[in-house]
Design an enzyme around this catalytic site. Structure first.
Site, mmCIF file in Angstrom:
data_model
loop_
_atom_site.group_PDB
_atom_site.id
_atom_site.type_symbol
_atom_site.label_atom_id
_atom_site.label_comp_id
_atom_site.label_asym_id
_atom_site.label_seq_id
_atom_site.Cartn_x
_atom_site.Cartn_y
_atom_site.Cartn_z
ATOM 1 N N SER A 138 0.872 -1.184 0.000
ATOM 2 C CA SER A 138 0.000 0.000 0.000
ATOM 3 C C SER A 138 0.899 1.220 0.000
ATOM 4 O O SER A 138 2.089 1.111 0.337
ATOM 5 C CB SER A 138 -0.850 -0.021 1.275
ATOM 6 O OG SER A 138 -1.460 1.236 1.504
ATOM 7 N N TYR A 151 -2.017 -1.122 10.472
ATOM 8 C CA TYR A 151 -1.976 -1.273 9.008
ATOM 9 C C TYR A 151 -0.642 -0.748 8.459
ATOM 10 O O TYR A 151 0.001 -1.397 7.633
ATOM 11 C CB TYR A 151 -3.165 -0.509 8.418
ATOM 12 C CG TYR A 151 -3.426 -0.709 6.952
ATOM 13 C CD1 TYR A 151 -4.191 -1.790 6.498
ATOM 14 C CD2 TYR A 151 -2.929 0.181 6.000
ATOM 15 C CE1 TYR A 151 -4.455 -1.964 5.144
ATOM 16 C CE2 TYR A 151 -3.187 0.010 4.654
ATOM 17 C CZ TYR A 151 -3.956 -1.060 4.227
ATOM 18 O OH TYR A 151 -4.225 -1.226 2.885
HETATM 19 P P1 NAD Z 1 -11.543 -6.042 0.225
HETATM 20 O O1 NAD Z 1 -12.093 -5.891 1.608
HETATM 21 O O2 NAD Z 1 -12.394 -5.696 -0.944
HETATM 22 O O3 NAD Z 1 -11.031 -7.526 -0.002
HETATM 23 C C1 NAD Z 1 -10.281 -8.197 0.976
HETATM 24 C C2 NAD Z 1 -10.258 -9.655 0.635
HETATM 25 O O4 NAD Z 1 -9.546 -10.333 1.670
HETATM 26 C C3 NAD Z 1 -11.660 -10.297 0.599
HETATM 27 O O5 NAD Z 1 -11.683 -11.292 -0.407
HETATM 28 C C4 NAD Z 1 -11.792 -10.926 1.983
HETATM 29 O O6 NAD Z 1 -12.697 -12.013 2.011
HETATM 30 C C5 NAD Z 1 -10.358 -11.383 2.184
HETATM 31 N N1 NAD Z 1 -10.021 -11.612 3.580
HETATM 32 C C6 NAD Z 1 -10.166 -10.784 4.641
HETATM 33 N N2 NAD Z 1 -9.753 -11.408 5.754
HETATM 34 C C7 NAD Z 1 -9.330 -12.652 5.378
HETATM 35 C C8 NAD Z 1 -8.804 -13.754 6.077
HETATM 36 N N3 NAD Z 1 -8.621 -13.742 7.397
HETATM 37 N N4 NAD Z 1 -8.499 -14.866 5.361
HETATM 38 C C9 NAD Z 1 -8.696 -14.922 4.030
HETATM 39 N N5 NAD Z 1 -9.201 -13.906 3.319
HETATM 40 C C10 NAD Z 1 -9.508 -12.778 3.996
HETATM 41 O O7 NAD Z 1 -10.172 -5.213 0.253
HETATM 42 P P2 NAD Z 1 -9.281 -4.599 -0.922
HETATM 43 O O8 NAD Z 1 -9.406 -3.135 -0.843
HETATM 44 O O9 NAD Z 1 -9.515 -5.300 -2.211
HETATM 45 O O10 NAD Z 1 -7.825 -4.943 -0.365
HETATM 46 C C11 NAD Z 1 -6.990 -5.940 -0.910
HETATM 47 C C12 NAD Z 1 -5.554 -5.638 -0.502
HETATM 48 O O11 NAD Z 1 -5.133 -4.404 -1.055
HETATM 49 C C13 NAD Z 1 -5.355 -5.525 1.011
HETATM 50 O O12 NAD Z 1 -4.130 -6.116 1.379
HETATM 51 C C14 NAD Z 1 -5.314 -4.031 1.223
HETATM 52 O O13 NAD Z 1 -4.600 -3.691 2.379
HETATM 53 C C15 NAD Z 1 -4.618 -3.579 -0.042
HETATM 54 N N6 NAD Z 1 -4.838 -2.181 -0.370
HETATM 55 C C16 NAD Z 1 -6.093 -1.689 -0.582
HETATM 56 C C17 NAD Z 1 -6.248 -0.344 -0.894
HETATM 57 C C18 NAD Z 1 -7.592 0.282 -1.160
HETATM 58 O O14 NAD Z 1 -7.662 1.508 -1.297
HETATM 59 N N7 NAD Z 1 -8.666 -0.476 -1.261
HETATM 60 C C19 NAD Z 1 -5.139 0.487 -0.986
HETATM 61 C C20 NAD Z 1 -3.879 -0.043 -0.758
HETATM 62 C C21 NAD Z 1 -3.739 -1.378 -0.460
#
Ligand code: NAD
Length: 256
Positions: A138, A151
């Site tokens: 991130s 985080y």
């Molecule tokens: P999201 O909430 O849409 O998806 C998260 C996914 O992780 C889901 O499929 C959920 O079921 C799964 N998950 C959560 N806990 C779990 C567990 N204990 N075991 C297995 N699966 C689990 O989130 P997202 O925004 O798509 O985030 C995905 C990644 O990208 C994360 O690592 C997040 O930190 C990173 N990220 C997101 C953003 C953003 O702006 N959305 C920015 C930077 C980084």
């Protein structure tokens, strides 16, 4: 070149993980999905692209379930060629009020899970002579924001882990890199938009505008599709010597 390889994308039932799974599937990569919630919808979306699709429901905070998932991939797919460590959660609170259980869960899911999948997938990649490990860090792997101590700590840790494993594999055909998105409009971020709308007494559109204006100079969300295409590039031959990088896709967030 990627056709017939197998990718595990953790946390791929939603958001960025699903976007990356779909981009890899469009290149002919077989996909193992993981995550909670609706599984049949994402499975059907991937299968429609003509690749083999599997699913394992390992809870990424549980090392023994992660080990079961990696054995399942070896058994059913002949090994994991592309490992995308994407599963992640968020919790927002000042450090003195941060629930201990949320701290432990964020470190386990956002950081330690990547150690467990990597240690179990790497020997097979080295034995087969090709591999790609992509860690979804991130902007918070590079800079901090208040109220996100767990985080930020986990994502900085993931960037460090990426560099260490990239050095250990530097002379091998396995590359290890991190992707650092800014704001992406997924369920994880929608919760923060909702909290902002409630706190400021504004509607959804205005809350999104305010979140972007604070941090992301492009004033646009990065999309799961853009992140998927970056993952495809990192899997390509052109990226064979990209190693240990934390590649931003953040609308200028970290350029400030
Ligand atoms: P999201 O909430 O849409 O998806 C998260 C996914 O992780 C889901 O499929 C959920 O079921 C799964 N998950 C959560 N806990 C779990 C567990 N204990 N075991 C297995 N699966 C689990 O989130 P997202 O925004 O798509 O985030 C995905 C990644 O990208 C994360 O690592 C997040 O930190 C990173 N990220 C997101 C953003 C953003 O702006 N959305 C920015 C930077 C980084």
């Amino acid at each position: 070149m990627l056709k017939g390889k197998t990718a595990l994308v953790t946390g791929s039932t939603s958001g960025i993980g699903l976007g990356i799974a779909l981009s890899l599937a469009r290149q002919g990569v077989n996909i193992v999905l993981n995550g909670f919630g609706d599984v049949e919808g994402p499975k059907a979306e991937v299968a429609a692209l003509g690749v083999k699709v599997g699913y394992h429901g390992a809870d990424m905070s549980k090392p023994e379930q992660i080990a079961e998932m990696m054995s399942y991939i070896d058994r059913e797919f002949g090994g994991c060629d592309v490992l995308v460590n994407n599963a992640g959660i968020q919790h927002v609170a000042p450090v003195q009020d941060f629930p201990v259980e949320r701290w432990d869960a964020i470190i386990a899911i956002n950081l330690s899970s990547a150690f467990h999948t990597t240690r179990l997938a790497l020997p097979g990649m080295l034995a087969r002579g090709w591999g790609r490990i992509i860690n979804l860090a991130s902007v918070h792997g590079l800079v901090a924001s208040a109220q996100k101590s767990a985080y930020v700590a986990a994502k900085h840790g993931l960037v460090g882990f990426t560099k260490a494993v990239a050095l250990e594999t530097a002379t091998s055909p396995v590359t290890v890199n991190a992707i650092c998105p800014g704001w992406v409009l997924t369920p994880l971020v929608q919760k923060q938009v909702d909290a902002r709308a409630a706190a400021d007494g504004v509607d959804d559109a205005e809350a999104k505008r305010r979140l972007l204006a604070e941090k992301q100079p492009s004033l646009q969300f990065t999309t799961p599709e853009q992140l998927g295409e970056l993952a495809v590039f990192l899997c390509s031959d052109a990226a064979a010597n990209v190693r240990g990088q934390a590649w931003s896709l953040d609308g200028g967030w970290t350029a400030q």
